[in-house]
Design a protein around this motif. Structure first.
Motif, PDB file in Angstrom:
ATOM      1  N   GLU A   1       0.834  -1.205   0.000  1.00  0.00           N
ATOM      2  CA  GLU A   1       0.000   0.000   0.000  1.00  0.00           C
ATOM      3  C   GLU A   1       0.873   1.261   0.000  1.00  0.00           C
TER       4      GLU A   1
ATOM      5  N   GLU B   1       2.463   1.563  -3.415  1.00  0.00           N
ATOM      6  CA  GLU B   1       1.481   2.040  -4.398  1.00  0.00           C
ATOM      7  C   GLU B   1       1.448   3.570  -4.421  1.00  0.00           C
ATOM      8  N   LYS B   2       1.411   4.174  -3.245  1.00  0.00           N
ATOM      9  CA  LYS B   2       1.393   5.642  -3.161  1.00  0.00           C
ATOM     10  C   LYS B   2       2.695   6.224  -3.697  1.00  0.00           C
TER      11      LYS B   2
ATOM     12  N   HIS C   1      -1.915  -7.695  -5.578  1.00  0.00           N
ATOM     13  CA  HIS C   1      -2.280  -6.432  -4.920  1.00  0.00           C
ATOM     14  C   HIS C   1      -3.334  -5.705  -5.750  1.00  0.00           C
ATOM     15  N   THR C   2      -4.409  -5.279  -5.081  1.00  0.00           N
ATOM     16  CA  THR C   2      -5.468  -4.514  -5.752  1.00  0.00           C
ATOM     17  C   THR C   2      -5.267  -3.037  -5.472  1.00  0.00           C
TER      18      THR C   2
ATOM     19  N   ASN D   1      -5.892   0.785  -4.862  1.00  0.00           N
ATOM     20  CA  ASN D   1      -6.963   1.551  -4.221  1.00  0.00           C
ATOM     21  C   ASN D   1      -7.352   2.691  -5.165  1.00  0.00           C
TER      22      ASN D   1
ATOM     23  N   ASP E   1     -10.138   4.255  -5.830  1.00  0.00           N
ATOM     24  CA  ASP E   1     -10.957   5.352  -5.311  1.00  0.00           C
ATOM     25  C   ASP E   1     -10.098   6.397  -4.608  1.00  0.00           C
ATOM     26  N   TYR E   2      -9.113   5.917  -3.846  1.00  0.00           N
ATOM     27  CA  TYR E   2      -8.239   6.836  -3.116  1.00  0.00           C
ATOM     28  C   TYR E   2      -7.392   7.662  -4.096  1.00  0.00           C
TER      29      TYR E   2
END
Length: 315
Positions: free
Chosen positions: A122, A125-126, A193-194, A196, A198-199
């Motif tokens: 996560e 990803e960012k 890994h999915t 995010n 929407d974020y």
């Protein structure tokens, strides 16, 4: 400069007894919009700066890390230290960090520096999202800098980027990631890994809102600022705020030009010339040919040459 009571623009308007066009610095406004990433993304950035400092700030660590990159024949020979004065320097810092990511992990472990975030999908990803978004923002920033840009060109660059943000948000929503090469590479490497979506989409929409809010006043004046290239389509009263412009005289001049083919064709050529210079500038900037950009005719010169031509022919 723009205070409502005692600052320069207000005092000047009172002295001249007329309203003036006045805008906040376009580059400053754009830089502030670029800082609207969510707090979690900013935390990612801050941690990366901390890690880079751990490696670069100490001379011994820095030499050892450069030796490691040289040994493994990495694309880059070093990391970059973030320059706090220029916020968008972070974009290049991020890109270089991701390119050296595996070697950064190896080096930090060898120094007993523990950063579990480097294994957190996560968080990663960012990181990859930031790499792509700061890259897009850097391209906008580069297009706004340099001598010879008119207010209209800078406004159009900002408006174009606002529209691109809609494209970016849609790209995230669809999951195609056509405009997010770093994030796409991360996704392909982490099949389980999915993202995010929407974020990430929300972060883009929030930035788009910031651009819309900060440039709303500027956007209202687009018609006025486009006068040099579309003079026959503009209400002359819009230009009454410019010093030295007499609306009655301007109306007569516009009526005089409208039916003179030579004058109208000159304005059309001006538009084509401005577009050609902008295209050449963008192509040269991509190749980092800055000296050749300096040799291009400036938009101001093209506009003034057109004005002088019309004066000569009596338009």
């Amino acid at each position: 400069m723009r205070g409502s009571k005692r600052e320069f623009v207000t005092l000047l308007q009172k002295a001249l007894d007329r309203n003036l066009l006045a805008f906040h610095c376009i580059l400053h406004q754009e830089a502030l919009c670029a800082q609207t990433f969510p707090s979690e993304c900013m935390a990612v950035m801050n941690l990366i700066i901390e890690m880079v400092n751990k490696i670069i700030a100490k001379a011994l660590n820095h030499r050892q890390f450069r030796a490691l990159l040289d040994e493994v024949d990495n694309e880059y020979s070093d990391l970059l230290l973030h320059n706090k004065v220029r916020w968008l320097s972070r974009g290049e810092v991020l890109r270089r960090f991701v390119a050296c990511l595996e070697h950064v992990k190896t080096f930090l472990k060898s120094k007993d520096l523990n950063y579990p975030q480097l294994e957190d999908t996560e968080w990663l990803e960012k990181l990859h999202f930031l790499v792509d978004m700061t890259s897009h923002l850097n391209k906008l920033n580069e297009s706004l800098q340099g001598r010879g840009n008119t207010a209209l060109q800078m406004l159009e660059a900002v408006l174009s980027f606002e529209r691109k943000l809609t494209v970016f948000a849609r790209d995230i929503q669809r999951g195609t990631l056509s405009h997010f090469p770093s994030l796409r590479e991360f996704k392909e490497a982490h099949h389980d890994h999915t993202l995010n979506g929407d974020y990430l989409q929300g972060a883009i929409v929030e930035m788009q809102t910031a651009f819309g809010s900060r440039f709303c006043e500027f956007r209202k004046e687009k018609m006025t600022l486009s006068f040099p290239v579309t003079p026959l389509e503009i209400d002359p009263s819009l230009l009454s705020r410019f010093p030295g412009v007499n609306q009655a005289d301007l109306e007569m001049e516009m009526a005089d030009i409208a039916d003179k083919d030579l004058g109208v064709s000159k304005f059309k050529r001006l538009t084509a010339e401005l577009e050609d210079v902008t295209r050449q500038k963008a192509q040269l900037a991509q190749s980092h040919k800055w000296s050749e950009i300096e040799s291009l005719p400036t938009p101001e010169k093209l506009v003034y040459d057109t004005r002088n031509f019309l004066t000569v022919i009596g338009a």
